[in-house]
Design a protein around this motif. Structure first.
Motif, PDB file in Angstrom:
ATOM      1  N   MET A 116      -5.560 -10.342  -4.499  1.00 14.24           N
ATOM      2  CA  MET A 116      -4.420  -9.683  -3.880  1.00 14.24           C
ATOM      3  C   MET A 116      -5.112  -8.323  -3.517  1.00 14.24           C
ATOM      4  N   ARG A 117      -4.626  -7.920  -2.530  1.00 16.75           N
ATOM      5  CA  ARG A 117      -4.874  -6.799  -2.043  1.00 16.75           C
ATOM      6  C   ARG A 117      -4.292  -5.266  -2.733  1.00 16.75           C
ATOM      7  N   TYR A 118      -5.357  -4.554  -2.925  1.00 16.01           N
ATOM      8  CA  TYR A 118      -4.713  -3.041  -3.514  1.00 16.01           C
ATOM      9  C   TYR A 118      -4.087  -2.370  -2.654  1.00 16.01           C
ATOM     10  N   THR A 119      -3.050  -1.891  -2.709  1.00 18.49           N
ATOM     11  CA  THR A 119      -2.316  -1.043  -1.657  1.00 18.49           C
ATOM     12  C   THR A 119      -1.991   0.224  -2.208  1.00 18.49           C
ATOM     13  N   TYR A 120      -1.568   1.195  -1.166  1.00 19.86           N
ATOM     14  CA  TYR A 120      -1.345   2.568  -1.844  1.00 19.86           C
ATOM     15  C   TYR A 120       0.013   2.533  -2.633  1.00 19.86           C
ATOM     16  N   LEU A 121       1.021   1.653  -2.520  1.00 17.56           N
ATOM     17  CA  LEU A 121       1.996   1.566  -3.550  1.00 17.56           C
ATOM     18  C   LEU A 121       1.339   1.362  -4.686  1.00 17.56           C
ATOM     19  N   ASP A 122       0.308   0.478  -4.878  1.00 15.76           N
ATOM     20  CA  ASP A 122      -0.501   0.074  -6.089  1.00 15.76           C
ATOM     21  C   ASP A 122      -0.980   1.425  -6.793  1.00 15.76           C
ATOM     22  N   LEU A 123      -1.531   1.961  -5.958  1.00 18.50           N
ATOM     23  CA  LEU A 123      -2.366   3.336  -6.326  1.00 18.50           C
ATOM     24  C   LEU A 123      -1.312   4.231  -7.000  1.00 18.50           C
ATOM     25  N   ILE A 124      -0.343   4.586  -6.204  1.00 22.23           N
ATOM     26  CA  ILE A 124       0.764   5.414  -6.659  1.00 22.23           C
ATOM     27  C   ILE A 124       1.280   4.971  -7.996  1.00 22.23           C
ATOM     28  N   GLU A 125       1.892   3.655  -8.177  1.00 19.06           N
ATOM     29  CA  GLU A 125       2.264   3.014  -9.391  1.00 19.06           C
ATOM     30  C   GLU A 125       1.114   3.256 -10.614  1.00 19.06           C
ATOM     31  N   ILE A 149      -0.961  12.963  -6.849  1.00 19.61           N
ATOM     32  CA  ILE A 149      -1.053  11.527  -7.273  1.00 19.61           C
ATOM     33  C   ILE A 149      -2.438  11.366  -6.360  1.00 19.61           C
ATOM     34  N   TRP A 150      -2.629  11.566  -5.310  1.00 17.14           N
ATOM     35  CA  TRP A 150      -3.860  11.337  -4.503  1.00 17.14           C
ATOM     36  C   TRP A 150      -5.309  11.974  -5.435  1.00 17.14           C
ATOM     37  N   GLU A 151      -5.176  13.203  -5.709  1.00 14.56           N
ATOM     38  CA  GLU A 151      -5.988  14.116  -6.380  1.00 14.56           C
ATOM     39  C   GLU A 151      -6.449  13.228  -7.733  1.00 14.56           C
ATOM     40  N   ILE A 152      -5.252  12.615  -8.364  1.00 11.93           N
ATOM     41  CA  ILE A 152      -5.803  11.996  -9.704  1.00 11.93           C
ATOM     42  C   ILE A 152      -6.512  10.843  -9.128  1.00 11.93           C
ATOM     43  N   ALA A 153      -5.887  10.157  -8.347  1.00 15.78           N
ATOM     44  CA  ALA A 153      -6.411   8.605  -7.953  1.00 15.78           C
ATOM     45  C   ALA A 153      -7.952   8.836  -7.303  1.00 15.78           C
ATOM     46  N   GLU A 154      -8.218  10.010  -6.645  1.00 14.07           N
ATOM     47  CA  GLU A 154      -9.681  10.113  -6.541  1.00 14.07           C
ATOM     48  C   GLU A 154     -10.425  10.607  -7.970  1.00 14.07           C
ATOM     49  N   LYS A 155      -9.878  11.112  -8.742  1.00  9.61           N
ATOM     50  CA  LYS A 155     -10.764  11.502  -9.963  1.00  9.61           C
ATOM     51  C   LYS A 155     -11.029  10.421 -10.782  1.00  9.61           C
ATOM     52  N   LYS A 156     -10.032   9.492 -11.001  1.00  8.49           N
ATOM     53  CA  LYS A 156     -10.054   8.254 -11.621  1.00  8.49           C
ATOM     54  C   LYS A 156     -10.594   7.169 -11.169  1.00  8.49           C
ATOM     55  N   GLY A 178      -8.097   6.495   5.280  1.00  3.95           N
ATOM     56  CA  GLY A 178      -8.373   7.154   6.754  1.00  3.95           C
ATOM     57  C   GLY A 178      -8.423   8.668   6.425  1.00  3.95           C
ATOM     58  N   LYS A 179      -8.168   9.425   7.447  1.00  8.61           N
ATOM     59  CA  LYS A 179      -8.277  11.056   7.335  1.00  8.61           C
ATOM     60  C   LYS A 179      -7.138  11.652   6.577  1.00  8.61           C
ATOM     61  N   THR A 180      -5.873  11.022   6.529  1.00  5.61           N
ATOM     62  CA  THR A 180      -4.709  11.678   5.889  1.00  5.61           C
ATOM     63  C   THR A 180      -4.136  10.588   5.008  1.00  5.61           C
ATOM     64  N   PRO A 181      -5.009  10.337   4.027  1.00  4.09           N
ATOM     65  CA  PRO A 181      -4.195   9.320   3.016  1.00  4.09           C
ATOM     66  C   PRO A 181      -2.880   9.684   2.174  1.00  4.09           C
ATOM     67  N   VAL A 182      -2.698  11.096   2.226  1.00  3.64           N
ATOM     68  CA  VAL A 182      -1.465  11.482   1.705  1.00  3.64           C
ATOM     69  C   VAL A 182      -0.094  11.051   2.660  1.00  3.64           C
ATOM     70  N   ASN A 183      -0.496  11.224   3.883  1.00  4.64           N
ATOM     71  CA  ASN A 183       0.469  10.932   4.967  1.00  4.64           C
ATOM     72  C   ASN A 183       0.955   9.469   4.975  1.00  4.64           C
ATOM     73  N   THR A 184      -0.301   8.541   4.653  1.00  2.00           N
ATOM     74  CA  THR A 184      -0.097   7.205   4.514  1.00  2.00           C
ATOM     75  C   THR A 184       0.616   6.755   3.302  1.00  2.00           C
ATOM     76  N   MET A 185       0.414   7.517   2.346  1.00  2.00           N
ATOM     77  CA  MET A 185       1.235   7.396   0.907  1.00  2.00           C
ATOM     78  C   MET A 185       2.548   7.674   1.011  1.00  2.00           C
ATOM     79  N   ASN A 186       2.853   8.654   1.830  1.00  4.49           N
ATOM     80  CA  ASN A 186       4.218   9.058   2.192  1.00  4.49           C
ATOM     81  C   ASN A 186       5.035   8.102   2.987  1.00  4.49           C
ATOM     82  N   ALA A 187       4.403   7.387   4.075  1.00  2.00           N
ATOM     83  CA  ALA A 187       5.023   6.440   4.997  1.00  2.00           C
ATOM     84  C   ALA A 187       5.202   5.312   4.081  1.00  2.00           C
TER      85      ALA A 187
END
Length: 79
Positions: free
Chosen positions: A1-10, A25-32, A42-51
């Motif tokens: 199963m594909r890991y999505t931005y929603l999976d990352l947020i959760e 959330i993105w900052e911690i996702a990168e650290k961990k 992409g270049k704007t992962p936070v925008n993608t997470m927002n959408a």
């Protein structure tokens, strides 16, 4: 199963157990290393997470997240 931005947020919200902005959330996702599980970033992962999270909250039958504040926009798990 594909890991999505929603999976990352959760995953981040479950591990941190607090309300967070998408930037935090993105900052911690990168650290961990969660961001490395995504197929592409992409270049704007936070925008993608927002959408992704807004679309999910508006249209999903079982909504996983809730927005707890507007300015700044804070999100938390909906359970």
């Amino acid at each position: 199963m594909r890991y999505t931005y929603l999976d990352l947020i959760e995953e981040v919200l479950r591990s941190e157990k607090r309300e967070m902005t998408l930037g935090e959330i993105w900052e911690i996702a990168e650290k961990k290393g969660y961001s490395k599980k995504l197929m592409s970033v992409g270049k704007t992962p936070v925008n993608t997470m927002n959408a992704s999270i807004r679309k999910h909250i508006e249209s999903a039958k079982n909504v996983k997240f809730k927005q707890t504040s507007k300015n700044p926009a804070l999100y938390y798990l909906n359970n």
